[in-house]
Motif scaffolding. Structure first.
Motif, short mmCIF file in Angstrom:
data_model
loop_
_atom_site.label_atom_id
_atom_site.label_comp_id
_atom_site.label_asym_id
_atom_site.label_seq_id
_atom_site.Cartn_x
_atom_site.Cartn_y
_atom_site.Cartn_z
N GLN A 1 2.96 9.84 -8.07
CA GLN A 1 3.87 10.11 -9.18
C GLN A 1 3.20 9.89 -10.53
O GLN A 1 3.86 9.77 -11.56
N GLY A 2 1.87 9.81 -10.52
CA GLY A 2 1.12 9.75 -11.77
C GLY A 2 0.88 8.37 -12.33
O GLY A 2 0.34 8.23 -13.43
N VAL A 3 1.26 7.32 -11.61
CA VAL A 3 1.02 5.95 -12.08
C VAL A 3 -0.44 5.62 -11.79
O VAL A 3 -0.87 5.60 -10.64
N ALA A 4 -1.21 5.36 -12.82
CA ALA A 4 -2.65 5.15 -12.68
C ALA A 4 -3.00 3.70 -12.39
O ALA A 4 -3.94 3.15 -12.96
N VAL B 1 8.98 10.90 2.37
CA VAL B 1 9.49 12.12 3.00
C VAL B 1 9.88 13.14 1.94
O VAL B 1 9.67 14.34 2.10
N GLU B 2 10.41 12.67 0.82
CA GLU B 2 10.92 13.56 -0.23
C GLU B 2 9.87 13.98 -1.25
O GLU B 2 10.16 14.79 -2.13
N LEU B 3 8.66 13.48 -1.13
CA LEU B 3 7.60 13.86 -2.06
C LEU B 3 7.33 15.36 -1.94
O LEU B 3 7.36 15.91 -0.85
N PRO B 4 7.10 16.05 -3.06
CA PRO B 4 6.83 17.50 -2.98
C PRO B 4 5.68 17.81 -2.03
O PRO B 4 4.75 17.02 -1.88
N GLU B 5 5.77 18.96 -1.38
CA GLU B 5 4.75 19.37 -0.41
C GLU B 5 3.39 19.61 -1.06
O GLU B 5 2.36 19.29 -0.50
N ASP B 6 3.40 20.22 -2.23
CA ASP B 6 2.13 20.53 -2.86
C ASP B 6 1.92 19.60 -4.05
O ASP B 6 2.85 19.10 -4.63
N GLY B 7 0.72 19.37 -4.32
CA GLY B 7 0.39 18.52 -5.45
C GLY B 7 -0.85 17.71 -5.17
O GLY B 7 -1.21 17.49 -4.02
N ARG B 8 -1.49 17.30 -6.22
CA ARG B 8 -2.68 16.46 -6.14
C ARG B 8 -2.36 15.12 -6.77
O ARG B 8 -1.56 15.03 -7.70
N VAL B 9 -2.98 14.10 -6.26
CA VAL B 9 -2.83 12.78 -6.85
C VAL B 9 -3.57 12.80 -8.18
O VAL B 9 -4.79 13.03 -8.22
N THR B 10 -2.82 12.61 -9.27
CA THR B 10 -3.42 12.61 -10.60
C THR B 10 -2.88 11.43 -11.40
O THR B 10 -1.68 11.17 -11.33
N PRO B 11 -3.73 10.73 -12.10
CA PRO B 11 -5.16 10.97 -12.12
C PRO B 11 -5.77 10.67 -10.75
O PRO B 11 -5.18 9.93 -9.95
N TRP C 1 0.81 -1.22 0.00
CA TRP C 1 0.00 0.00 0.00
C TRP C 1 0.85 1.26 0.00
O TRP C 1 0.47 2.26 -0.63
N GLN C 2 1.97 1.22 0.68
CA GLN C 2 2.85 2.38 0.65
C GLN C 2 3.32 2.66 -0.78
O GLN C 2 3.27 3.80 -1.25
N ALA C 3 3.75 1.63 -1.48
CA ALA C 3 4.20 1.78 -2.86
C ALA C 3 3.05 2.21 -3.77
O ALA C 3 3.23 3.06 -4.65
N TRP C 4 1.86 1.65 -3.54
CA TRP C 4 0.72 2.01 -4.38
C TRP C 4 0.41 3.50 -4.25
O TRP C 4 0.26 4.20 -5.26
N PHE C 5 0.35 4.00 -3.02
CA PHE C 5 0.06 5.42 -2.82
C PHE C 5 1.17 6.30 -3.40
O PHE C 5 0.90 7.31 -4.05
N LEU C 6 2.42 5.94 -3.18
CA LEU C 6 3.52 6.74 -3.71
C LEU C 6 3.53 6.74 -5.23
O LEU C 6 3.78 7.78 -5.86
N ASN C 7 3.26 5.59 -5.82
CA ASN C 7 3.17 5.53 -7.28
C ASN C 7 2.04 6.40 -7.80
O ASN C 7 2.19 7.10 -8.81
N ARG C 8 0.90 6.37 -7.12
CA ARG C 8 -0.22 7.22 -7.54
C ARG C 8 0.17 8.70 -7.45
O ARG C 8 -0.21 9.50 -8.30
#
Length: 154
Positions: free
Chosen positions: A58-61, A95-105, A49-56
């Motif tokens: 980063q735009g992985v649908a 931890v290194e994911l940008p602070e702002d952003g929306r999960v897309t798609p 689940w951690q990888a799934w959320f992080l991939n999402r």
């Protein structure tokens, strides 16, 4: 609250890397009568689940698991070390994911459809905290607690 404190170096409980220290692959795969999952199975679920959320983020649908069982990969003792490394590197990635952003798609599950990166990180942190608590209890039952560096004393 900073992401590092939320995920990798929490103040409210033992840091995940330290909590997992000192477990052999055999201990991590040990089953306890009456308990549904071993430590390595719980960790595999967390990694999934951690990888799934992080991939999402980063735009992985990738679609969400259709059934809960899909989020519980089959693993053995041989998977312990790679899973532990994958989990810890995933924490750093979070931890290194940008602070702002929306999960897309957007995530196709309505309660998560409007998730921002910060929402996803909070979700990961809550999910991890729940399962890390299970791992502590399993370690206690197996007389493998505290980890080699000790535990909090209060």
């Amino acid at each position: 609250m900073h992401r590092d404190e939320l995920l990798a170096s929490p103040l409210a409980f033992m840091p995940p890397a330290r909590l997992l220290d000192g477990l052999t692959a055999e201990d991590a795969a040990r089953t306890i009568p009456g308990v549904q999952h071993s430590i390595v199975e719980i960790l595999a679920h967390m990694v999934y689940w951690q990888a799934w959320f992080l991939n999402r983020c980063q735009g992985v649908a990738a679609p969400m698991a259709a059934h809960a069982a899909e989020g519980w990969p089959e693993v053995t003792a041989a998977d312990w070390d790679p899973l532990r490394a994958q989990f810890l590197s995933g924490l750093q990635r979070a931890v290194e994911l940008p602070e702002d952003g929306r999960v897309t798609p957007p995530i196709e599950f309505p309660p998560l459809a409007e998730y921002t990166f910060n929402d996803a990180i909070t979700h990961i942190a809550q999910h991890n905290a729940h399962h890390l608590g299970q791992i502590v209890i399993l370690r206690q039952v197996m007389n493998l607690w505290p980890p080699p560096e000790g535990s909090y004393t209060w």
